[in-house]
Scaffold this motif. Structure first.
Motif, short mmCIF file in Angstrom:
data_model
loop_
_atom_site.label_atom_id
_atom_site.label_comp_id
_atom_site.label_asym_id
_atom_site.label_seq_id
_atom_site.Cartn_x
_atom_site.Cartn_y
_atom_site.Cartn_z
N HIS A 167 31.81 -6.08 -49.06
CA HIS A 167 31.55 -7.59 -49.70
C HIS A 167 30.51 -8.01 -48.96
N SER A 168 30.12 -7.96 -47.81
CA SER A 168 28.90 -8.50 -46.89
C SER A 168 27.71 -7.78 -47.40
N ALA A 194 28.87 -7.83 -61.59
CA ALA A 194 28.94 -6.62 -60.93
C ALA A 194 29.46 -6.73 -59.60
N TYR A 195 29.06 -7.56 -58.89
CA TYR A 195 29.44 -7.99 -57.54
C TYR A 195 30.93 -8.44 -57.57
N SER A 196 31.14 -9.02 -58.47
CA SER A 196 32.67 -9.60 -58.71
C SER A 196 33.71 -8.46 -59.02
N LEU A 197 33.13 -7.59 -59.95
CA LEU A 197 33.81 -6.19 -60.10
C LEU A 197 34.20 -5.48 -58.96
N ILE A 198 32.85 -5.23 -58.17
CA ILE A 198 33.06 -4.49 -56.84
C ILE A 198 34.09 -5.11 -56.01
N ALA A 199 33.87 -6.66 -55.83
CA ALA A 199 34.93 -7.31 -54.72
C ALA A 199 36.28 -7.22 -55.34
#
Length: 210
Positions: A19-20, A46-51
């Motif tokens: 996440h960081s 994409a960031y939200s999906l990865i999180a």
């Protein structure tokens, strides 16, 4: 079991690292070089999906090995707590709505003097609290209507991670918006809401001076 605690902590640590990393400016610069202008619109989803995907191992570990139960809140109080969690989740959505310019990659990478820079534009929930994501995150986890040993450990570590992340995010906002954010930081608390009147009074005083 000690092994279940270690596994849960490791899962949380792995999530925090990923996440960081994906939130860091060097990673965003790399994404901009690879994806170009499309990164501005594709990065946040994409960031939200990865999180979401990287938190699943931790959720599974807590579900499989929750540890000894410390308490369960009975009805109707548990539903009041769930209602508070829903309100906190809504607060996060409002925070995205009220300040989408804070998450623009080009603005984050350029600084306050560049042509891509935006003004701070304080409105909505940001008149009450500087970091509504920290506030909503803390409320959502600690209003869980039951608690186990493993969950308590994860929640304590998560709260620390949230707070350290808030400190890092605020340093980035200072770089992004400069003195405008420094002045805003003097008027509104990071996590304790209710200072809207002070922001308005300060804004009015500045208007009278000018």
């Amino acid at each position: 079991m000690a092994s279940s605690k270690v596994t849960a902590v490791f899962s949380l640590f792995a999530f925090a690292v990923i996440h960081s990393l994906t939130a860091s400016l060097p990673f965003k610069r790399l994404v901009m070089r690879v994806a170009g202008p499309k990164a501005e619109t594709l990065y946040l989803p994409a960031y939200s999906l990865i999180a979401g995907l990287t938190i699943l191992p931790l959720v599974y570990q807590l579900y499989k090995n929750p540890g000894r139960i410390l308490y369960k809140v009975p009805s109707p109080w548990r539903w009041l707590m769930v209602g508070g969690q829903l309100i906190a989740g809504t607060l996060s959505l409002m925070a995205f709505r009220d300040a989408p310019h804070r998450f623009k990659i080009r603005s984050q990478l350029s600084g306050p003097q560049a042509s891509e820079a935006d003004s701070l534009r304080i409105k909505g929930v940001y008149r009450w609290v500087r970091d509504p994501f920290l506030l909503s995150g803390v409320i959502m986890i600690w209003l869980t209507p039951f608690m186990t040993v493993n969950l308590l450990i994860v929640y304590i570590l998560t709260t620390i991670y949230f707070y350290m992340g808030s400190l890092h995010w605020e340093k980035r906002l200072v770089v992004q918006f400069g003195d405008e954010y420094r002045e805003y930081r003097k008027r509104v608390n990071r996590i304790i809401p209710g200072l809207r009147r002070r922001v308005k009074e300060s804004d009015q005083s500045l208007a009278n001076i000018t």
